[in-house]
Design a protein around this motif. Structure first.
Motif, PDB file in Angstrom:
ATOM      1  N   LEU A   1       1.009  -1.219  -0.064  1.00  0.00           N
ATOM      2  CA  LEU A   1      -0.114   0.025  -0.228  1.00  0.00           C
ATOM      3  C   LEU A   1       0.907   1.425   0.124  1.00  0.00           C
ATOM      4  CD1 LEU A   1      -2.552   1.442   0.207  1.00  0.00           C
ATOM      5  CD2 LEU A   1      -2.846   1.186   2.576  1.00  0.00           C
ATOM      6  N   ARG A   2       1.968   1.151   0.702  1.00  0.00           N
ATOM      7  CA  ARG A   2       2.944   2.209   0.700  1.00  0.00           C
ATOM      8  C   ARG A   2       3.412   2.606  -0.560  1.00  0.00           C
ATOM      9  NH1 ARG A   2       6.415   0.487   4.586  1.00  0.00           N
ATOM     10  NH2 ARG A   2       7.613  -0.451   3.126  1.00  0.00           N
ATOM     11  N   THR A   3       3.923   1.686  -1.128  1.00  0.00           N
ATOM     12  CA  THR A   3       4.361   1.817  -2.474  1.00  0.00           C
ATOM     13  C   THR A   3       3.293   2.561  -3.760  1.00  0.00           C
ATOM     14  OG1 THR A   3       5.691  -0.331  -2.104  1.00  0.00           O
ATOM     15  CG2 THR A   3       5.480   0.638  -4.542  1.00  0.00           C
ATOM     16  N   GLU A   4       1.951   2.090  -3.415  1.00  0.00           N
ATOM     17  CA  GLU A   4       0.917   2.743  -4.168  1.00  0.00           C
ATOM     18  C   GLU A   4       0.711   4.074  -4.044  1.00  0.00           C
ATOM     19  OE1 GLU A   4      -1.755  -1.436  -3.946  1.00  0.00           O
ATOM     20  OE2 GLU A   4      -2.744   0.682  -4.355  1.00  0.00           O
ATOM     21  N   VAL A   5       1.259   4.611  -2.765  1.00  0.00           N
ATOM     22  CA  VAL A   5       0.985   6.017  -2.436  1.00  0.00           C
ATOM     23  C   VAL A   5       2.047   7.023  -3.084  1.00  0.00           C
ATOM     24  CG1 VAL A   5       0.203   7.793  -0.593  1.00  0.00           C
ATOM     25  CG2 VAL A   5      -0.094   5.176  -0.653  1.00  0.00           C
ATOM     26  N   CYS A   6       3.445   6.231  -3.465  1.00  0.00           N
ATOM     27  CA  CYS A   6       4.430   6.838  -3.753  1.00  0.00           C
ATOM     28  C   CYS A   6       4.638   7.676  -5.280  1.00  0.00           C
ATOM     29  CB  CYS A   6       5.638   6.046  -3.299  1.00  0.00           C
ATOM     30  SG  CYS A   6       6.039   6.255  -1.415  1.00  0.00           S
TER      31      CYS A   6
ATOM     32  N   THR B   1       5.236  12.105  -0.872  1.00  0.00           N
ATOM     33  CA  THR B   1       5.253  10.885   0.196  1.00  0.00           C
ATOM     34  C   THR B   1       6.601  10.289   0.340  1.00  0.00           C
ATOM     35  OG1 THR B   1       2.842  10.469  -0.488  1.00  0.00           O
ATOM     36  CG2 THR B   1       4.300   8.741   0.601  1.00  0.00           C
ATOM     37  N   ILE B   2       7.353  10.243  -0.846  1.00  0.00           N
ATOM     38  CA  ILE B   2       8.690   9.754  -0.464  1.00  0.00           C
ATOM     39  C   ILE B   2       9.747  10.867  -0.001  1.00  0.00           C
ATOM     40  CG2 ILE B   2       9.636  10.613  -2.908  1.00  0.00           C
ATOM     41  CD1 ILE B   2      10.241   6.934  -1.256  1.00  0.00           C
ATOM     42  N   TYR B   3       9.376  11.933   0.134  1.00  0.00           N
ATOM     43  CA  TYR B   3      10.276  12.898   0.935  1.00  0.00           C
ATOM     44  C   TYR B   3       9.939  12.498   2.308  1.00  0.00           C
ATOM     45  CZ  TYR B   3      12.108  15.886  -2.710  1.00  0.00           C
ATOM     46  OH  TYR B   3      12.944  16.455  -3.944  1.00  0.00           O
ATOM     47  N   GLY B   4       8.742  12.492   2.668  1.00  0.00           N
ATOM     48  CA  GLY B   4       8.264  12.150   3.763  1.00  0.00           C
ATOM     49  C   GLY B   4       8.893  10.725   4.513  1.00  0.00           C
ATOM     50  N   LEU B   5       8.857   9.791   3.763  1.00  0.00           N
ATOM     51  CA  LEU B   5       9.048   8.626   4.209  1.00  0.00           C
ATOM     52  C   LEU B   5      10.659   8.571   4.530  1.00  0.00           C
ATOM     53  CD1 LEU B   5       7.373   5.959   1.742  1.00  0.00           C
ATOM     54  CD2 LEU B   5       6.896   6.427   4.216  1.00  0.00           C
TER      55      LEU B   5
ATOM     56  N   LEU C   1      10.546   8.558  18.256  1.00  0.00           N
ATOM     57  CA  LEU C   1       9.470   8.272  17.061  1.00  0.00           C
ATOM     58  C   LEU C   1       8.888   9.769  16.752  1.00  0.00           C
ATOM     59  CD1 LEU C   1       7.131   5.644  16.441  1.00  0.00           C
ATOM     60  CD2 LEU C   1       6.020   7.578  17.528  1.00  0.00           C
ATOM     61  N   ARG C   2       8.594  10.352  17.693  1.00  0.00           N
ATOM     62  CA  ARG C   2       8.008  11.808  17.469  1.00  0.00           C
ATOM     63  C   ARG C   2       8.553  12.735  16.739  1.00  0.00           C
ATOM     64  NH1 ARG C   2       4.161  13.204  21.953  1.00  0.00           N
ATOM     65  NH2 ARG C   2       4.249  11.798  23.728  1.00  0.00           N
ATOM     66  N   ALA C   3       9.899  12.894  16.974  1.00  0.00           N
ATOM     67  CA  ALA C   3      10.654  13.607  16.089  1.00  0.00           C
ATOM     68  C   ALA C   3      10.717  13.084  14.467  1.00  0.00           C
ATOM     69  CB  ALA C   3      12.000  13.802  16.579  1.00  0.00           C
ATOM     70  N   ALA C   4      10.901  11.896  14.447  1.00  0.00           N
ATOM     71  CA  ALA C   4      10.843  11.387  13.136  1.00  0.00           C
ATOM     72  C   ALA C   4       9.544  11.550  12.170  1.00  0.00           C
ATOM     73  CB  ALA C   4      11.373   9.660  13.224  1.00  0.00           C
ATOM     74  N   THR C   5       8.566  11.276  12.970  1.00  0.00           N
ATOM     75  CA  THR C   5       7.112  11.361  12.835  1.00  0.00           C
ATOM     76  C   THR C   5       6.818  13.070  12.136  1.00  0.00           C
ATOM     77  OG1 THR C   5       6.498   9.778  13.877  1.00  0.00           O
ATOM     78  CG2 THR C   5       4.466  10.984  12.939  1.00  0.00           C
ATOM     79  N   MET C   6       7.217  13.841  13.024  1.00  0.00           N
ATOM     80  CA  MET C   6       7.019  15.332  12.802  1.00  0.00           C
ATOM     81  C   MET C   6       7.689  15.664  11.460  1.00  0.00           C
ATOM     82  SD  MET C   6       6.995  17.181  16.427  1.00  0.00           S
ATOM     83  CE  MET C   6       6.494  18.730  15.906  1.00  0.00           C
ATOM     84  N   SER C   7       8.865  15.311  11.398  1.00  0.00           N
ATOM     85  CA  SER C   7      10.032  15.489  10.324  1.00  0.00           C
ATOM     86  C   SER C   7       9.169  15.094   8.993  1.00  0.00           C
ATOM     87  CB  SER C   7      11.263  14.732  10.608  1.00  0.00           C
ATOM     88  OG  SER C   7      11.841  15.214  11.825  1.00  0.00           O
ATOM     89  N   ALA C   8       8.412  13.853   9.009  1.00  0.00           N
ATOM     90  CA  ALA C   8       7.944  13.168   7.932  1.00  0.00           C
ATOM     91  C   ALA C   8       6.964  14.218   7.366  1.00  0.00           C
ATOM     92  CB  ALA C   8       7.511  11.928   8.089  1.00  0.00           C
ATOM     93  N   VAL C   9       5.995  14.606   8.152  1.00  0.00           N
ATOM     94  CA  VAL C   9       5.097  15.688   7.754  1.00  0.00           C
ATOM     95  C   VAL C   9       5.603  16.706   7.317  1.00  0.00           C
ATOM     96  CG1 VAL C   9       2.910  16.807   8.689  1.00  0.00           C
ATOM     97  CG2 VAL C   9       3.308  14.477   9.516  1.00  0.00           C
ATOM     98  N   GLU C  10       6.622  17.466   8.011  1.00  0.00           N
ATOM     99  CA  GLU C  10       7.136  18.483   7.600  1.00  0.00           C
ATOM    100  C   GLU C  10       7.833  18.550   6.175  1.00  0.00           C
ATOM    101  OE1 GLU C  10      10.220  21.786   9.663  1.00  0.00           O
ATOM    102  OE2 GLU C  10      10.805  19.590   9.707  1.00  0.00           O
ATOM    103  N   ALA C  11       8.514  17.320   5.962  1.00  0.00           N
ATOM    104  CA  ALA C  11       9.340  17.143   4.621  1.00  0.00           C
ATOM    105  C   ALA C  11       8.391  16.673   3.635  1.00  0.00           C
ATOM    106  CB  ALA C  11      10.267  15.812   4.696  1.00  0.00           C
TER     107      ALA C  11
END
Lengths: 274, 254
Positions: free
Chosen positions: A230-235, A241-245, B233-243
């Motif tokens: 599912l993750r791959t489908e969103v990228c 998404t890939i920036y966030g991942l 975990l929190r920092a990684a998650t916040m960074s993901a949303v930010e990125a």
């Protein structure tokens, strides 16, 4: 033995705290048992009022629950359970199906405290049973057979997902799913706070975060897809998404999460041994 | 203008990919629009077959969608949209309500549990915004927000689907490490996500409050939470949303 659909099923609860209330409410709302056929016991009225509000019977005598119900769910705090079982053991018969939801109390301890040949099962629930979306596992004792296991599974499905597992998995379930509720809360909060940092108001961010969790979980469950798929489908290539991942991986989210399940499971095993 | 319940509502789709299919399916299944009153256009039949399978009309001419539907949802790939809009502009009238599906609308609309936000243009009024919100609620939760929040929503909720998948997988793998079979672990992890999310939404509780309720002193949960904190975990998650949000804003500027 009372079977659903033949004689009215009478379900008893020894201990009337939040988990007992959640299970009772689930059973009643799903029509698995009538409120008037539910009897709960507790030392004081502090929790029993919630049972009465559901239309159930209540008592202060644990023995009375065993004497009027053939299916009895023990939902006391774990450290209290051995005392309670010793107290009621003399009124337990071969007709009873006894179920413990106490964390960390093994089937062998339960069986030791009860008359030989007693049918005992152990359930590890989690808090979302209160919204009928729990994740529960059942482990059966030596004298519990397929039919009572299926009966219990059928009843508990009123509160969410429920499956029988070997007892060895129960502590892992506690770490993953019991404690997992708190891990998911932490993750949801962090998702929201990332959005707040970017300028979204907190209430909206929390709402969207929780809704995203819900929708994604539903896709994983209903489509039985592997999360990586599912993750791959969103990228989208070069997309958001890939920036966030990448940031998730740089932050070691997976390792932290695995460590949390490991630590909680390890503690569950420790507590079981005490 | 067609209004739901007066003249039958005709909904058009320019672009027929997964997002368009998901929205169309949601609308039809919820009875918001009849399949025969949905018209979708795309360059080839590759995606249109899915619309025909739903009972919808299809065409290869974008213009035709604008000419027969007053509510038109543009669900093309972002880089194609400007070309398409230029192409159809001459048949757009003051009666039209045009909707663009932003990059990253959550795929969870496929499960009718989407998280969608609507931002209105200068000439769109409350009534058409409400109409659209009412329609899209067939696909999940939907709310109007200032346009400034749309990119954040993309980062949080559009990309958030992938972040949740990663988290779910890691929960399951922790259990696999401890000895649980993979299928069972994945199942329980997803169910735990679902149940917890339901509690957060239905009880409107702050996650920190719910977390506290699950923490027995000296129990399994607090041991696990400590590991989460140690792992950041929190920092990684916040960074993901930010990125992801940052990338959304970048893409918006191109």
């Amino acid at each position: 033995m009372d079977a659903a659909g033949q004689l009215p099923l009478r379900v008893g609860f020894v201990g009337a705290g939040r988990m007992a209330q959640a299970i009772a409410q689930g059973l009643i709302q799903a029509g698995k048992v009538e409120a008037q056929h539910v009897l709960a016991s507790a030392p004081t009225d502090r929790n029993l009022c919630h049972f009465r509000a559901l239309g159930c019977q209540t008592t202060h005598l644990n023995k009375e629950v065993l004497q009027s119900c053939s299916l009895v769910i023990f939902a006391t705090k774990p450290h209290v359970l051995p005392v309670v079982l010793t107290e009621v053991a003399h009124v337990v018969t071969a007709e009873h199906i006894l179920v413990s939801v106490a964390a960390g109390v093994s089937l062998s301890i339960l069986e030791e405290l009860l008359p030989p040949n007693t049918r005992v099962l152990r359930v590890s629930p989690n808090l979302p049973c209160v919204v009928q979306e729990g994740a529960m596992v059942i482990a059966r004792g030596r004298h519990a057979r397929g039919s009572e296991t299926k009966l219990l599974q059928n009843l508990l499905e009123a509160c969410g997902w429920c499956e029988e597992v070997p007892e060895a998995y129960v502590d892992i379930h506690t770490g993953l799913s019991g404690s997992g509720v708190a891990f998911v809360c932490t993750f949801s909060e962090a998702l929201a706070e990332g959005a707040v940092k970017m300028g979204m108001p907190s209430d909206l961010a929390h709402r969207i975060a929780a809704q995203t969790l819900l929708g994604t979980a539903k896709m994983l469950l209903h489509e039985g897809r592997h999360p990586a798929q599912l993750r791959t489908e969103v990228c989208t290539p070069g997309g958001t998404t890939i920036y966030g991942l990448h940031a998730l991986e740089q932050g070691g989210l997976r390792a932290a999460t695995m460590s949390a399940v490991e630590a909680a499971t390890g503690r569950a095993k420790e507590l079981s041994r005490k």
